[in-house]
Every structure is written in structure tokens, then in C-alpha cells.
Design a protein around this motif. Structure first.
Motif, short mmCIF file in Angstrom:
data_model
loop_
_atom_site.label_atom_id
_atom_site.label_comp_id
_atom_site.label_asym_id
_atom_site.label_seq_id
_atom_site.Cartn_x
_atom_site.Cartn_y
_atom_site.Cartn_z
N ASP A 164 31.56 77.60 41.99
CA ASP A 164 31.26 78.65 42.95
C ASP A 164 32.27 78.70 44.10
OD1 ASP A 164 29.92 80.84 43.90
OD2 ASP A 164 28.22 79.74 44.72
N LEU A 165 33.54 78.37 43.81
CA LEU A 165 34.60 78.44 44.81
C LEU A 165 35.45 79.68 44.55
CD1 LEU A 165 35.76 74.72 44.86
CD2 LEU A 165 34.26 75.87 46.49
N LYS A 166 35.77 80.41 45.59
CA LYS A 166 36.55 81.64 45.45
C LYS A 166 38.04 81.31 45.44
CE LYS A 166 36.79 86.39 47.16
NZ LYS A 166 36.30 86.95 45.90
N TYR A 167 38.55 81.04 44.24
CA TYR A 167 39.97 80.77 44.10
C TYR A 167 40.46 81.35 42.77
CZ TYR A 167 38.97 76.88 40.87
OH TYR A 167 38.54 76.13 39.82
N GLN A 169 33.36 84.47 31.84
CA GLN A 169 32.91 85.31 32.94
C GLN A 169 33.79 85.09 34.16
OE1 GLN A 169 28.83 84.75 34.19
NE2 GLN A 169 28.99 86.23 35.85
N HIS A 170 34.20 86.19 34.78
CA HIS A 170 34.93 86.15 36.05
C HIS A 170 34.01 86.59 37.18
CE1 HIS A 170 39.37 86.51 34.51
NE2 HIS A 170 38.82 85.35 34.26
N GLY A 171 34.31 86.13 38.40
CA GLY A 171 33.60 86.65 39.55
C GLY A 171 33.86 88.14 39.69
N ASN A 172 32.86 88.89 40.09
CA ASN A 172 33.00 90.34 40.20
C ASN A 172 34.08 90.73 41.22
OD1 ASN A 172 30.96 90.91 38.33
ND2 ASN A 172 29.37 90.77 39.91
N ALA A 175 44.95 88.39 44.62
CA ALA A 175 45.44 87.01 44.59
C ALA A 175 46.96 86.96 44.72
CB ALA A 175 45.00 86.34 43.30
N GLY A 176 47.59 88.11 45.00
CA GLY A 176 49.02 88.13 45.24
C GLY A 176 49.89 88.34 44.01
N TYR A 177 49.30 88.85 42.91
CA TYR A 177 50.06 89.09 41.68
C TYR A 177 50.18 90.59 41.42
CZ TYR A 177 49.10 84.14 41.02
OH TYR A 177 49.02 82.79 41.20
N PHE A 218 33.75 81.36 35.59
CA PHE A 218 34.21 81.57 36.96
C PHE A 218 33.10 82.32 37.68
CE2 PHE A 218 38.18 81.13 34.63
CZ PHE A 218 39.00 80.42 35.50
N LYS A 219 32.33 81.61 38.46
CA LYS A 219 31.20 82.26 39.15
C LYS A 219 31.69 83.13 40.29
CE LYS A 219 26.72 81.32 41.29
NZ LYS A 219 25.74 80.26 41.67
N THR A 220 32.71 82.65 41.02
CA THR A 220 33.24 83.39 42.15
C THR A 220 34.73 83.67 42.01
OG1 THR A 220 31.61 82.24 43.54
CG2 THR A 220 33.33 83.44 44.68
N GLY A 221 35.46 82.76 41.39
CA GLY A 221 36.90 82.93 41.23
C GLY A 221 37.27 83.62 39.93
#
Length: 204
Positions: A7-10, A68-71, A78-80, A40-43
Motif C-alpha cells: 500500500d505504498l504509492k511508488y 492489479q495497479h493502483g487506480n 511518475a516522470g516517464y 500494486f494496491k497504490t503504486g
């Protein structure tokens, strides 16, 4: 889960699963039933590569998603400048997920790139190609490559994928030698002719 972001946003720049044979024995009582095998709950992962690998499940449970990716996550946040999802020559057996993936942040964006070639999806939920593309048709994207995939659901070929998988789709049962006991060697003529699925089984 095989992977969980806690659950970390990265953002992972690149996530790769290559040359792996992953046996799942999911129990109905475990919490994976509400989540994902790669979760990926958040990231999110900006680029994902799954290739030359096998995922097979002999448990009674099933995850909601394979990945699953975070919504609302997407490359520019993320800078890409672009993101990539690539599945090449994999065998997926009996995962029974409710939906293959969620890519709500990637869906419908010109920066999203997709590759799905030479895979066998056997009892892995319905509408894999549609879910892989975030629910958008192939003509939504400028960079997309689908070809030589097998979609086998409920004991038969799944049709209706043409708006999403625009390449050649194999129409016959891969007829694994003994999948419940881990031998996913295909005997289906089309799969052998086109050398699809995880290459390890083609060398047996």
C-alpha cells in the motif's frame, strides 16, 4: 500475493518475470481471493514484462486479478513518457481470476504500449484481451501487437476477442499432457506448429 506493494504509492520503472515456473496452490480462505497475484494496491509498474514463464494453479481459490495497479497511475505522473505491458510466450493454467488485470490509468492513452504474443490462457477468466487493454479496443492505441494467443474458457474456445486481439488467434485446445500434475506440454497441433506458450514445454 507473489508481489505486494504494501500500500505504498511508488512506481517500479521495470518489473520482469522471465523464465519462471510458478505453482500456485491458492486456498479459498486466504486473502488473495480479494486481491491479485501481482498486487500494486497504490503504486504501479511503468513497464511490465512477463515472458517464457508458466503460472499454474492447483488450489481451490482464485484471485480477483492476475495483475492489479493502483487506480489513476500513469507514466507521466511518475516522470516517464510512455508505459509498456508485454506478455510473450507464456503458459497460464487454471488461474480462474475474475478479471485478468486493471489498467485504468493506462487505458485509452496514446502513451500506452501493448504486446501480447504467443501466450496460452487456459481457464484464466473471460475477456483476457479486453481486460489487458483496460477495456478499450485495439484501435484506441497507436502501439499494439497481438498475435498467436490461445483463449480457452469453460472447456471451449472463447470468441468475441477480435476488437481487442487483432492478430491471429489459435482456435484449438492446447491439450496439455498432465496439467494438474505440472506437465503443461501442449499436444495441440496449432500450439506446436506456432510454438506458443512457455518454451520450456516445447523442448520436452
Amino acid at each position: 500475493q507473489l508481489f505486494f506493494d504494501n500500500d505504498l504509492k511508488y512506481c517500479l520503472e521495470t518489473m520482469m518475470v522471465t523464465n519462471c515456473n510458478i505453482h500456485l496452490t491458492t486456498d479459498p480462505e486466504t486473502n488473495i481471493n480479494g486481491n491479485a497475484i501481482i498486487y500494486f494496491k497504490t503504486g504501479f509498474a511503468n513497464s511490465t514484462y512477463v515472458q517464457n514463464s508458466t503460472f499454474w494453479n492447483t488450489g481451490e481459490g482464485a484471485a480477483r486479478y492476475f495483475l492489479q495497479h493502483g487506480n489513476n497511475n500513469r507514466c507521466d505522473r511518475a516522470g516517464y513518457t510512455a508505459n509498456l505491458v508485454s506478455y510473450r510466450n507464456n503458459t497460464f493454467y487454471n488461474l480462474n481470476v475474475s478479471q485478468w488485470s486493471n489498467y485504468s490509468g493506462f487505458a485509452g492513452r496514446a502513451t500506452s504500449q501493448w504486446v501480447c504474443t504467443g501466450n496460452i490462457f487456459y481457464e484464466c477468466g473471460s475477456q483476457v484481451a479486453r481486460r489487458l487493454l483496460g477495456g478499450r479496443t485495439a484501435d484506441t492505441y497507436s502501439s499494439i501487437s497481438f498475435n498467436n494467443n490461445t483463449y480457452w474458457v469453460n472447456g471451449e474456445l472463447e470468441t468475441g476477442q477480435d476488437s481487442y486481439d487483432t492478430g491471429y488467434q489459435l482456435t484449438t485446445d492446447p491439450a496439455f499432457v498432465d496439467a494438474p500434475n505440472g506437465n503443461l506440454t501442449p499436444t495441440g497441433a496449432e500450439q506446436l506448429e506456432r510454438k506458443t506458450g512457455d518454451p520450456r514445454w516445447l523442448n520436452n
